[in-house]
Structures are given as structure tokens and as C-alpha cells.
Design a protein around this motif. Sequence first.
Motif, mmCIF file in Angstrom:
data_model
loop_
_atom_site.group_PDB
_atom_site.id
_atom_site.type_symbol
_atom_site.label_atom_id
_atom_site.label_comp_id
_atom_site.label_asym_id
_atom_site.label_seq_id
_atom_site.Cartn_x
_atom_site.Cartn_y
_atom_site.Cartn_z
ATOM 1 N N THR A 45 0.829 -1.212 0.000
ATOM 2 C CA THR A 45 0.000 0.000 0.000
ATOM 3 C C THR A 45 0.860 1.258 0.000
ATOM 4 O O THR A 45 0.649 2.177 -0.795
ATOM 5 C CB THR A 45 -0.926 0.013 1.229
ATOM 6 O OG1 THR A 45 -1.707 -1.185 1.244
ATOM 7 C CG2 THR A 45 -1.836 1.219 1.200
ATOM 8 N N ASN A 217 -8.464 -7.934 -8.844
ATOM 9 C CA ASN A 217 -8.520 -6.472 -8.846
ATOM 10 C C ASN A 217 -9.514 -5.974 -7.784
ATOM 11 O O ASN A 217 -9.219 -5.049 -7.021
ATOM 12 C CB ASN A 217 -8.916 -5.971 -10.235
ATOM 13 C CG ASN A 217 -8.919 -4.464 -10.326
ATOM 14 O OD1 ASN A 217 -9.735 -3.795 -9.724
ATOM 15 N ND2 ASN A 217 -8.001 -3.928 -11.114
ATOM 16 N N LYS A 218 -10.676 -6.612 -7.747
ATOM 17 C CA LYS A 218 -11.710 -6.208 -6.789
ATOM 18 C C LYS A 218 -11.232 -6.397 -5.348
ATOM 19 O O LYS A 218 -11.373 -5.497 -4.508
ATOM 20 C CB LYS A 218 -12.981 -7.032 -7.036
ATOM 21 C CG LYS A 218 -14.114 -6.703 -6.086
ATOM 22 C CD LYS A 218 -15.335 -7.574 -6.389
ATOM 23 C CE LYS A 218 -16.466 -7.286 -5.400
ATOM 24 N NZ LYS A 218 -17.651 -8.152 -5.677
ATOM 25 N N ARG A 221 -8.470 -3.921 -4.282
ATOM 26 C CA ARG A 221 -9.002 -2.597 -3.927
ATOM 27 C C ARG A 221 -9.530 -2.605 -2.488
ATOM 28 O O ARG A 221 -9.308 -1.655 -1.728
ATOM 29 C CB ARG A 221 -10.136 -2.217 -4.880
ATOM 30 C CG ARG A 221 -9.689 -1.844 -6.276
ATOM 31 C CD ARG A 221 -10.927 -1.780 -7.183
ATOM 32 N NE ARG A 221 -10.600 -1.315 -8.495
ATOM 33 C CZ ARG A 221 -10.535 -0.051 -8.862
ATOM 34 N NH1 ARG A 221 -10.761 0.894 -7.978
ATOM 35 N NH2 ARG A 221 -10.225 0.291 -10.091
ATOM 36 N N GLN A 222 -10.231 -3.674 -2.130
ATOM 37 C CA GLN A 222 -10.793 -3.762 -0.782
ATOM 38 C C GLN A 222 -9.695 -3.783 0.284
ATOM 39 O O GLN A 222 -9.878 -3.287 1.390
ATOM 40 C CB GLN A 222 -11.662 -5.012 -0.665
ATOM 41 C CG GLN A 222 -12.923 -4.963 -1.526
ATOM 42 C CD GLN A 222 -13.686 -6.272 -1.521
ATOM 43 O OE1 GLN A 222 -13.194 -7.289 -1.031
ATOM 44 N NE2 GLN A 222 -14.897 -6.274 -2.071
ATOM 45 N N ASP A 224 -6.756 -2.317 -0.144
ATOM 46 C CA ASP A 224 -5.886 -1.155 -0.369
ATOM 47 C C ASP A 224 -4.492 -1.557 -0.833
ATOM 48 O O ASP A 224 -3.482 -0.969 -0.437
ATOM 49 C CB ASP A 224 -5.765 -0.296 0.906
ATOM 50 C CG ASP A 224 -7.075 0.422 1.229
ATOM 51 O OD1 ASP A 224 -7.798 0.767 0.280
ATOM 52 O OD2 ASP A 224 -7.357 0.615 2.415
ATOM 53 N N ASN A 226 -2.390 -1.032 -3.440
ATOM 54 C CA ASN A 226 -2.252 -0.151 -4.606
ATOM 55 C C ASN A 226 -1.294 -0.713 -5.655
ATOM 56 O O ASN A 226 -1.562 -0.647 -6.856
ATOM 57 C CB ASN A 226 -1.761 1.230 -4.154
ATOM 58 C CG ASN A 226 -2.749 1.896 -3.215
ATOM 59 O OD1 ASN A 226 -3.945 1.633 -3.282
ATOM 60 N ND2 ASN A 226 -2.264 2.747 -2.330
ATOM 61 N N VAL A 229 -3.011 -3.550 -7.508
ATOM 62 C CA VAL A 229 -4.041 -3.056 -8.440
ATOM 63 C C VAL A 229 -3.389 -2.555 -9.729
ATOM 64 O O VAL A 229 -3.839 -2.871 -10.846
ATOM 65 C CB VAL A 229 -4.869 -1.930 -7.789
ATOM 66 C CG1 VAL A 229 -5.828 -1.320 -8.817
ATOM 67 C CG2 VAL A 229 -5.656 -2.458 -6.599
ATOM 68 N N GLU A 255 -6.785 3.985 -15.298
ATOM 69 C CA GLU A 255 -6.865 3.638 -13.874
ATOM 70 C C GLU A 255 -5.508 3.175 -13.345
ATOM 71 O O GLU A 255 -5.058 3.583 -12.272
ATOM 72 C CB GLU A 255 -7.890 2.516 -13.685
ATOM 73 C CG GLU A 255 -7.952 1.999 -12.248
ATOM 74 C CD GLU A 255 -8.823 0.760 -12.146
ATOM 75 O OE1 GLU A 255 -10.054 0.921 -12.115
ATOM 76 O OE2 GLU A 255 -8.264 -0.359 -12.090
ATOM 77 N N PHE A 259 -2.929 4.517 -10.120
ATOM 78 C CA PHE A 259 -2.407 3.713 -9.007
ATOM 79 C C PHE A 259 -0.881 3.649 -9.037
ATOM 80 O O PHE A 259 -0.234 3.623 -7.985
ATOM 81 C CB PHE A 259 -2.995 2.302 -9.058
ATOM 82 C CG PHE A 259 -4.363 2.205 -8.446
ATOM 83 C CD1 PHE A 259 -4.518 2.023 -7.083
ATOM 84 C CD2 PHE A 259 -5.502 2.326 -9.235
ATOM 85 C CE1 PHE A 259 -5.777 1.935 -6.505
ATOM 86 C CE2 PHE A 259 -6.768 2.246 -8.675
ATOM 87 C CZ PHE A 259 -6.909 2.059 -7.302
#
Length: 477
Positions: A45, A217-218, A221-222, A224, A226, A229, A255, A259
Motif C-alpha cells: 500500500t 482487482n476487486k 481494492r478492498q 488497499d 495499490n 491493483v 486507472e 495507481f
Amino acid sequence: MKKYLIFIFCTLFACFAYADDTKAIGKDTSSVIELNTQGFKMRLTSPEQTIADATKALDIATKIGYKRGMAESNRVIGVGYYYMDQSVKAIHNYLTALNYFIELKDLAGEGRVYNNIGNLYRNTDYDLSLEFLNKTLVILKKLNDKPITAGVYNNIGTVYYHKNSFYQALNYYNKSYDLFTELKDSVNIVQLMENKGVIYFNLHQYDKAETLLLKANKEARQLDLNETVASIDLTLAELYTAQNRFVDAEKIIEEGVVFAGMIKSDKIKSDFEYTSYQMELKRKNYEKALGYLRHIYAQDSVTFKQGTSVQIKMMEEQVKQQARQKENEILVQRQDNDRIRFWAVAVVAGLLLMLVGLLISNVKRKAKTNEQLTELNAEVSRQKDNLDRINHHLEEIIDERTKDLQIKNKKLSEYSSYLSHQIRGPIATLKGLMNLEKEGLVDQPECIKMMNKCVGEIDNKIIEMSDMLHDPVKTSL
């Protein structure tokens, strides 16, 4: 009698003071462990926060002399630098941590560091990477450590992926995924889903790849994650481009760049530019493709120089660390000698106390006691002189070995700088121009001029390499 009471009181006071210090040290030790754990969790992160937390832990551990904490702090700092693409700083901290773990005879710590170093080399030197990772597996067989074993399987799979052994890579990824699932490690499960998606993409099994990557990917994101992602978006962009889904590719690239900026990774940004070039080329937007290609060429030239420099510095750091390890071994020997001196002094102090007691009870033995003390002091002085001579001799040995290592380091530096791809940038540009020329959508004189420039750069690099390989007098490009 009065003197004996004073002595007992001082001893009790010292014991209580020591107990208070022990409590304080225990509290500081817990802080070191907590900061290192917290920093390691932030690696995907915010690697900068990882370095900041581990540096605080290192300061505390150094202050209280907590070597295991100093070892783990250096390892976590190295992990932070790895995720910031600062390989030289990472290898420095890894090797420092390794020395501490070896000194402490901590096999688990050694295994973690070997795994980190293998991971550091997995994109640049596959054989060296596998060497360190296999060292880790040897240690893990003794410890039965499932979390580290799962991580090593993941890293070995990535090495085989870079060697284009996709089915072998998938085999190791599945082993790693099963172990992390058993351990309920959600962060590493996400990374394994991404890695397996990349393999299926390279095997042209696009449906499996897309399903895994979108799920990863989902969940990333949950959590964090980065960096994860951004990496997943890069593969999805390549997948959508391969399927001519250009609108989806543009969205995912946009996107991913965001990131990549959040984790400050220039490497991932550069990879997105190359993916954009491939997308525009496939869409036949040759003007945009050429613009990306020119920028990529300029970046590759800088990246090559930086990469070569990083490889040289990493090799230099390894040699320096070997020298430091030798010095540490000598330091340990000195510390052993110091401990011998300490106990010798402690024994002398005990004898002195006994002599004081004897003086109180028997004044007549004073002369004989003083003579014994004189003899003991003379013996201590002789031992000190002998130790000084030994230490002087050890320093001479260190100087000789350091000079020898410097000579070997210079030789390594001369040859390691030629191990990277010398002409990747010009060839990439040349291939791009050839594609544009085949389509007939580029000005032929300008194309020929740029192709001549690329050929000239390739020729110059080959001549420079030939001169260096056949002229031992030269030491660098």
C-alpha cells in the motif's frame, strides 16, 4: 559489621534497579516487533511507510541492543526499498539483516532473507534468484514453516514465468495458492490470483485470465493493495488489447496509471506507456504509436544506464558486505576476548573483596596479601599486552583481506556492466519503424534517417563492447 550491611543494601538496590530496566527493555522490544509487523503489512500500500516504521524500529532496537529486532528491521526496510524499485538500498539492508541472523543462528530469519534476495533477483538474474530461493527451501525443510514456504513457491513460479516456462510456473503458483488458502492469507491469495491470471493470459486462455484478474482487482481494492491493483491493470490492458477491446483497454490503462502514481513506481508507468504503444499500433493509430515509441526509446536509454549502474552497485554491495561479514567475525572474536577480560577482572574484584575481609580479621597477613595483589595485577597487565598484540595482528589481516576484496570487486565491476541488454532501446525503435514502414504510413526519408541513426547506435555499442572485451586496460564504458 557496618560495612557488610552497607554492601547488602547496595546489592538489593541494584537488583531492584535491574528489574525496572528489564521491564523497560521488554516494553521497547514489543514496540520494535509491533513497528516491524505494521511496516511489513504496508509494503503493498505504501512502501514509504514501511521504511519509516521499520526505521523507527531499528532506532529503538539499536538503542537497547536488541539484535533480533535490528535484523528484522533491516529486512523490512529492504522490502520497502524493493517495492520502490531501489534495488541497491534493498540488497544493502538484506545483507545486513542476513549477517545479524547468521550471528544469532536464527534459521527462520536466514530463510526469510534468502527468500527476499531471491525475489530481488528474479527479474534480472534467474539462476542467482533460484540459488537463493533453493537455499530458503533447504532451511524450510528443517523448520516446517508454511508461510515462508508458500512465499518461496510463489517466487520460484515467477522466475519460471520470466523464463517462459508457463506450465512449470503455474505448478508452483498452485502450490503456493493452496498453502496461502490454508493459512487464510488474503493478501497473498490476491497476488496468487493475479499471477495465475498472467499465466493463463500468456497461454491465450483469455476467459480464465480475465475472471481471475477481475476478481483479484476487486479484492486488491478492498485491501488497499495499490501496487497490486496497478500490476493487475497492466495485465488486463494487455488482455483487452489482444482481444481488440480498445475502449476497455483505455479505461484500465487510465486507472492503472493513477495507481502507479500513488505508489510512485516509474517502472510500472513505463510499462503502461509500452502497453499504450501496442494498443495504438494495433488500432493503426500510427502517429500516436510513434509518439509512444519515441518516448519509450528515450526512457529505455535512461533505464538501461540506470539498470547497468544498479547491477554494478548491487555486486559491489555484495562484495562490501562480505568484507563487513569478515570484520564482524573478527569483532565477535574481540568481544569474546573482552568477555574473558571482564570475567578476569570480575574474579580479581572478588579476590579483592575477600582480601579486604581478611585484612579486617587479620592485620598480620597484610604484607602477604599486598604481594599477592601485586602479582595478580602484573599478570593482568601481561595478559592485556598479549591481547593488544593479537588485536594488532588481526587488524593487519583485515587490511590485507580488504585490499584483496577491493581488487576482486574491481574485476567484477569490469565484466558485470556488460551483462544487461546493450542494444534493446535502438532495436525496439527499429522494429517500431519497420512496422510503420510496412504499413506505408510514414515518410520514407525520415524513416530511413531514423533507421540509420538506430543502426549507427547499435554499431557504436557493439564496437564499444568489442573494444572493452579485447582491451583489458579499460575498466568501464
